[in-house]
Design a protein around this motif. Structure first.
Motif, short mmCIF file in Angstrom:
data_model
loop_
_atom_site.label_atom_id
_atom_site.label_comp_id
_atom_site.label_asym_id
_atom_site.label_seq_id
_atom_site.Cartn_x
_atom_site.Cartn_y
_atom_site.Cartn_z
N PHE A 170 59.97 6.10 -3.01
CA PHE A 170 61.47 5.99 -2.49
C PHE A 170 61.17 6.51 -1.01
CE2 PHE A 170 65.19 8.48 -0.99
CZ PHE A 170 66.05 7.47 -1.20
N VAL A 171 60.32 7.39 -0.81
CA VAL A 171 60.03 8.09 0.38
C VAL A 171 59.32 7.01 1.17
CG1 VAL A 171 58.84 10.06 1.59
CG2 VAL A 171 60.04 10.55 -0.45
N VAL A 172 58.20 6.47 0.53
CA VAL A 172 57.49 5.49 1.42
C VAL A 172 58.47 4.32 1.88
CG1 VAL A 172 55.65 4.00 1.08
CG2 VAL A 172 55.13 5.92 0.35
N ALA A 173 59.18 3.83 0.90
CA ALA A 173 60.00 2.75 1.30
C ALA A 173 61.19 2.87 2.16
CB ALA A 173 60.72 2.08 0.05
N THR A 174 61.63 4.43 2.01
CA THR A 174 62.68 4.91 3.03
C THR A 174 62.06 5.09 4.69
OG1 THR A 174 63.77 5.74 1.53
CG2 THR A 174 64.41 6.37 3.39
N LEU A 175 61.20 5.61 4.64
CA LEU A 175 60.37 6.13 5.89
C LEU A 175 59.15 5.34 6.27
CD1 LEU A 175 60.81 10.08 5.54
CD2 LEU A 175 62.51 8.41 6.55
N LEU A 230 51.85 10.87 3.43
CA LEU A 230 53.03 12.05 2.68
C LEU A 230 52.11 12.62 1.81
CD1 LEU A 230 55.79 12.45 1.53
CD2 LEU A 230 55.61 10.39 -0.08
N ASP A 231 52.53 14.15 1.94
CA ASP A 231 51.91 15.15 1.11
C ASP A 231 50.35 15.01 1.02
OD1 ASP A 231 54.55 16.11 0.08
OD2 ASP A 231 54.38 14.65 -1.57
N SER A 232 49.85 15.01 2.50
CA SER A 232 48.51 14.83 2.68
C SER A 232 47.75 13.42 2.12
CB SER A 232 47.86 16.21 2.16
OG SER A 232 48.28 17.31 2.88
N LYS A 233 48.56 12.89 1.53
CA LYS A 233 47.69 11.35 1.21
C LYS A 233 48.23 10.31 1.81
CE LYS A 233 47.24 8.76 -3.15
NZ LYS A 233 47.94 8.42 -4.61
N GLU A 234 47.37 9.39 2.20
CA GLU A 234 47.53 8.30 3.20
C GLU A 234 48.42 7.14 2.38
OE1 GLU A 234 45.17 5.32 6.20
OE2 GLU A 234 44.03 6.67 5.00
N ILE A 235 49.28 6.51 2.94
CA ILE A 235 50.17 5.59 2.50
C ILE A 235 49.38 4.32 2.98
CG2 ILE A 235 52.37 4.34 2.50
CD1 ILE A 235 53.43 7.25 3.56
N GLU A 236 49.16 3.77 1.78
CA GLU A 236 48.31 1.95 2.07
C GLU A 236 49.39 1.18 2.24
OE1 GLU A 236 45.19 1.77 2.12
OE2 GLU A 236 44.62 3.82 1.58
N ARG A 237 48.95 0.05 2.90
CA ARG A 237 49.81 -0.97 3.23
C ARG A 237 50.48 -1.76 1.78
NH1 ARG A 237 49.27 -6.38 4.64
NH2 ARG A 237 50.84 -7.12 6.02
N SER A 238 49.45 -1.67 1.04
CA SER A 238 49.97 -2.22 -0.42
C SER A 238 50.94 -1.57 -1.08
CB SER A 238 48.71 -2.74 -1.14
OG SER A 238 47.91 -1.18 -1.45
N GLU A 239 50.50 -0.16 -0.78
CA GLU A 239 51.49 0.73 -1.63
C GLU A 239 53.24 0.62 -0.88
OE1 GLU A 239 52.41 5.44 -2.40
OE2 GLU A 239 50.70 5.02 -0.93
N ARG A 240 53.15 0.28 0.30
CA ARG A 240 54.40 0.19 1.13
C ARG A 240 55.09 -0.94 0.61
NH1 ARG A 240 53.84 2.44 5.78
NH2 ARG A 240 55.08 4.29 5.09
N ILE A 241 54.30 -2.09 0.41
CA ILE A 241 54.89 -3.37 0.18
C ILE A 241 55.36 -3.20 -1.11
CG2 ILE A 241 54.37 -5.83 -0.55
CD1 ILE A 241 51.98 -5.51 1.56
N LYS A 242 54.80 -2.70 -2.12
CA LYS A 242 55.29 -2.47 -3.45
C LYS A 242 56.46 -1.87 -3.39
CE LYS A 242 53.38 -1.34 -8.16
NZ LYS A 242 52.18 -1.28 -8.77
N ALA A 243 56.48 -0.42 -2.84
CA ALA A 243 57.73 0.32 -3.04
C ALA A 243 58.99 -0.63 -2.34
CB ALA A 243 57.17 1.46 -2.07
N LEU A 244 58.70 -1.24 -1.29
CA LEU A 244 59.94 -2.11 -0.66
C LEU A 244 60.04 -3.09 -1.71
CD1 LEU A 244 58.64 -2.68 3.07
CD2 LEU A 244 60.58 -1.29 2.21
N GLN A 245 59.45 -3.73 -2.60
CA GLN A 245 59.91 -4.64 -3.50
C GLN A 245 60.74 -4.08 -4.61
OE1 GLN A 245 56.04 -6.40 -4.83
NE2 GLN A 245 56.11 -7.67 -3.30
N ASN A 246 60.32 -2.92 -4.95
CA ASN A 246 61.17 -2.05 -6.01
C ASN A 246 62.15 -1.30 -5.53
OD1 ASN A 246 59.19 -3.19 -7.85
ND2 ASN A 246 57.87 -1.58 -8.05
N TYR A 247 62.50 -1.15 -3.98
CA TYR A 247 63.35 -0.19 -3.47
C TYR A 247 64.76 0.01 -4.33
CZ TYR A 247 65.52 2.43 0.21
OH TYR A 247 66.23 3.50 0.78
N PRO A 248 65.49 -1.22 -4.46
CA PRO A 248 66.86 -1.23 -5.03
C PRO A 248 66.79 -0.31 -6.46
CG PRO A 248 66.53 -3.30 -4.01
CD PRO A 248 65.06 -2.59 -4.24
N GLU A 249 66.01 -0.65 -7.09
CA GLU A 249 65.75 0.03 -8.71
C GLU A 249 65.60 1.40 -8.48
OE1 GLU A 249 63.10 -0.72 -12.76
OE2 GLU A 249 63.30 -2.21 -11.16
#
Length: 450
Positions: A134-139, A145-164
């Motif tokens: 939720f945080v990765v897709a929103t911001l 986030l919490d000292s862990k790097e956000i990968e590009r693939s992680e963001r794509i996946k988060a955006l795909q599942n964002y509504p749910e």
């Protein structure tokens, strides 16, 4: 409650010569601050602001800090992310170990386009299912986030599942808010109970429990001692009860714990102060009227009996830089008392003195206090003459020694004052005796004559 004061900010701005208007960094951690205010007016150039480990319940009055790049409000009582839209340059936000359960409030950070790092560890929202997604897709501007790097693939996946994910987060959020409402009610009830208990305890101490039942009152000392013992036992029980009673970890319980510790600390300080005050009642004169020697300030001193000038001199080694206004000298016929910063120095004198003729001065070199006290008994006149003649004789003896050390020819002697033996007759007298080694003396004389 404690808020940010100008004095506190100035003290923390030592590295900036205590100037607060041009301040770029300030650390206000562990100051027990309960309200965040004034900083947006006083320190508009702030770039780094440390506020961790306080009791701040709400992010406020920082929206005008346009240059702020790093805000650390870890270990506080914050429940919602808000009022940061005006911090246009914000790059790093640390909200570790707060009470943020309203995760959807992070949407307010969308305006902070330069935000790269966000810390939410230790908050209730991190327990929600789908929290990180939720945080990765929103911001989408975030890099860590919490000292862990956000990968590009992680963001794509988060955006795909964002509504749910968003719907799941909303559900968990509502359940948490209901729980928080119950916790607040419980905290309110406990606070009221503790208040009533304290009031009851105060009433019992003042004797309002049974006014109609007359009881035999013990003596004052016994009553005080008994009351003190009872209070100690009660305090121990109260302490044990407070720390052993299980409570949820909430902003209210954290605040309550802080207030309880603060109250106990204040009570201890008051007891310590009262004991200190009791100790300051020093015994200077006994019940029988005997004056005691006392040196509470622990100063070196010397007491000199100046017989020549018929006076007693006290040299008290007070601190060189001590203001003279902090010294109070009291000379009595049989003793002297000096109060040094309220602490008494008292000394019984070996002889009676005249208080009215006494004088006190500070030494310009050492800072010592020198008190001169003339003796009450006058010196007998004859005694003065003897001392004078002795002094005169001593002077003459010195003069004699000085003259003898010089040449004999320069000696000038007044025969009317001094009678010296005739040097020319010494040999003859020795001849007349005619005993011991002096027998050899005439031979020497004859040799000289020849």
């Amino acid at each position: 409650f404690l808020s940010v004061t100008e004095d506190l900010v100035r003290r923390r701005a030592e590295h900036n010569n205590c100037e607060i208007f041009s301040l770029e960094e300030i650390s206000l951690h562990q100051q027990e601050i309960e309200k965040l205010e004034h900083l947006d007016k006083w320190c508009q150039d702030l770039k780094i602001l440390y506020l961790q480990n306080n009791l701040i319940p709400k992010i406020e009055n920082v929206g005008k800090l346009k240059k702020l790049e790093y805000l650390n409000v870890a270990l506080n009582n914050i429940e919602r992310i808000e009022n940061l839209e005006g911090c246009e340059e914000l790059k790093k936000l640390d909200l570790t170990a707060n009470f943020i359960g309203e995760l959807s409030s992070i949407e307010s950070l969308k305006c902070n386009i330069h935000l790269k790092e966000l810390f939410l560890m230790g908050n209730p929202c991190t327990e929600f299912e789908g929290y990180r997604q939720f945080v990765v897709a929103t911001l989408q501007q975030l890099k860590y986030l919490d000292s862990k790097e956000i990968e590009r693939s992680e963001r794509i996946k988060a955006l795909q599942n964002y509504p749910e994910v968003k719907w799941k987060i909303r559900e968990q959020e509502q359940a948490y808010l209901l729980k928080r409402a119950r916790e607040k009610e419980e905290a309110q009830r406990r606070m009221q109970e503790r208040k009533d208990e304290k009031q009851k305890q105060m009433d019992s101490e003042l004797g309002f429990d049974s006014p109609d039942s007359p009881q035999e009152k013990p003596s004052q000392a016994e009553g005080d001692g008994e009351r003190e013992r009872c209070r100690t036992v009660e305090n121990d029980d109260e302490d044990r009860k407070f720390w052993e009673e299980p409570t949820p970890y909430t902003p209210e319980s954290r605040l309550e714990t802080h207030r309880y510790i603060e109250e106990k600390r204040r009570a201890k300080d008051n007891v310590r102060e009262s004991k200190k005050r009791e100790k300051t009642a020093w015994t200077l004169v006994t019940a029988e009227g005997k004056v005691l020697n006392v040196n509470v300030p622990k100063l070196h001193f010397s007491l000199k009996d100046d017989e020549e000038n018929n006076q007693i001199i006290l040299d008290l080694a007070v601190y060189r830089h001590l203001d003279t206004s902090l010294l109070d000298v009291d000379v009595q016929p049989t003793y002297i008392r000096v109060l040094v910063k309220g602490k008494p120095f008292q000394l019984v004198l070996p002889e009676e003195v005249k208080p009215d003729s006494s004088s006190a001065k500070r030494s310009q070199t050492t800072g010592h206090l020198v008190v001169t006290m003339p003796k009450a008994k006058e010196i007998i006149l004859a005694k003065q003459k003897v001392s004078a003649s002795i002094k005169h004789a001593d002077c003459n003896a010195q003069q004699k020694n000085t003259r003898r050390s010089g040449q004999v020819e320069k000696l000038e002697v007044d025969p009317s004052k001094y009678s010296f033996p005739d040097v020319t007759k010494i040999i003859q007298e020795k001849e007349r005796t005619g005993q011991g080694p002096i027998k050899l003396q005439p031979q020497k004389v004859t040799e000289v004559k020849k």
